[in-house]
Design an enzyme around this catalytic site. Structure first.
Site, PDB file in Angstrom:
ATOM      1  N   PRO A   1      30.795 -31.214  -2.530  1.00 31.31           N
ATOM      2  CA  PRO A   1      30.711 -32.746  -2.642  1.00 31.31           C
ATOM      3  C   PRO A   1      30.796 -33.514  -4.400  1.00 31.31           C
ATOM      4  CG  PRO A   1      29.735 -32.404  -0.867  1.00 31.31           C
ATOM      5  CD  PRO A   1      29.682 -30.714  -1.365  1.00 31.31           C
ATOM      6  N   ASN A   2      31.668 -34.105  -4.558  1.00 33.25           N
ATOM      7  CA  ASN A   2      31.469 -34.994  -5.554  1.00 33.25           C
ATOM      8  C   ASN A   2      31.798 -34.028  -6.834  1.00 33.25           C
ATOM      9  OD1 ASN A   2      29.982 -37.138  -5.005  1.00 33.25           O
ATOM     10  ND2 ASN A   2      28.620 -36.742  -4.591  1.00 33.25           N
ATOM     11  N   ARG A   3      32.930 -33.224  -6.650  1.00 37.63           N
ATOM     12  CA  ARG A   3      33.897 -32.269  -7.210  1.00 37.63           C
ATOM     13  C   ARG A   3      32.130 -31.630  -8.075  1.00 37.63           C
ATOM     14  NH1 ARG A   3      38.361 -32.013  -7.142  1.00 37.63           N
ATOM     15  NH2 ARG A   3      38.610 -31.138  -8.992  1.00 37.63           N
ATOM     16  N   LEU A   4      31.557 -30.767  -7.677  1.00 32.87           N
ATOM     17  CA  LEU A   4      30.878 -30.467  -7.799  1.00 32.87           C
ATOM     18  C   LEU A   4      30.355 -29.584  -7.153  1.00 32.87           C
ATOM     19  CD1 LEU A   4      27.244 -32.592  -7.674  1.00 32.87           C
ATOM     20  CD2 LEU A   4      28.460 -32.587  -9.203  1.00 32.87           C
ATOM     21  N   HIS A   5      31.365 -28.040  -7.861  1.00 27.88           N
ATOM     22  CA  HIS A   5      31.624 -27.555  -6.888  1.00 27.88           C
ATOM     23  C   HIS A   5      30.931 -25.873  -7.980  1.00 27.88           C
ATOM     24  CE1 HIS A   5      35.147 -29.562  -6.074  1.00 27.88           C
ATOM     25  NE2 HIS A   5      35.628 -28.904  -7.016  1.00 27.88           N
TER      26      HIS A   5
END
Length: 202
Positions: A177-181
């Site tokens: 989520p939230n591009r916290l890959h």
């Protein structure tokens, strides 16, 4: 999945690839073994296309092609490549880089003759990547080969072969989520050495 720790295990990367690949086979609607194959032109420009993974093991990742095609000529000129698996259904990808080697004639024969007969004929009739004056020319070649070999296997053309990429780098990417890959890179220089791994910033 805990937000403050990696969800990509520190384990043997081939075992992890197999786990993800099996999950992709259950979730992808088409061709979970599809992968982008990146090579380079003689001028060093990138060149990429989709191919199908046909075998995988700790020895590497194997695909087959016409060695007289554009990709085959680029491979023969520079026996290095990169692969990319992107499984949209799982929101995951795997990048693999390393040197290539050509499979044995026996391996190429075995795989070629495991294909459906129509696929054998289609491959044998194709001057892959060469200019085609019209589609009927190709269809006429297919018809002629079908007449020449009315039953049984079609001889494998000498230029139809396979290549195996032995990885030096394998990177697993997982959407979060939230591009916290989540990214973990496994690498080794010596194929007999242990893998080193590290997390990467997303």
């Amino acid at each position: 999945m805990e937000r403050d720790r990696s969800a990509i295990a520190q384990t043997d990367p081939f075992a992890l690839f197999e786990e993800w690949f099996q999950q992709a086979r259950e979730s992808e609607p088409n061709d979970p073994n599809a992968m982008a194959l990146a090579t380079a032109t003689p001028e060093g420009a990138p060149s990429v296309r989709m191919v199908l993974l046909k075998d995988r093991s700790p020895d590497g990742f194997t695909f087959y092609t016409n060695a007289q095609s554009r990709k085959g000529e680029e491979i023969r000129a520079n026996m290095q490549a990169a692969l990319l698996f992107h499984w949209k259904s799982l929101r995951r990808q795997i990048r693999i880089e390393g040197p290539l080697s050509e499979v044995s004639a026996e391996e190429a024969d075995a795989y070629f003759h495991s294909r459906p007969r129509d696929s054998q004929i289609g491959s044998a009739a194709s001057d892959q990547s060469r200019p085609l004056p019209d589609r009927q020319t190709y269809l006429d070649r297919i018809e002629e080969l079908a007449r020449l070999y009315p039953e049984g296997d079609v001889p494998r053309p000498a230029h139809w072969t396979g290549f195996r990429l032995r990885p030096r780098r394998i990177e697993f990417w997982l959407d979060r989520p939230n591009r916290l890959h989540d990214r973990r890179l496994f690498q080794r220089v010596d194929p007999h050495a242990d893998w080193a791994d590290t997390l990467l910033y997303p």
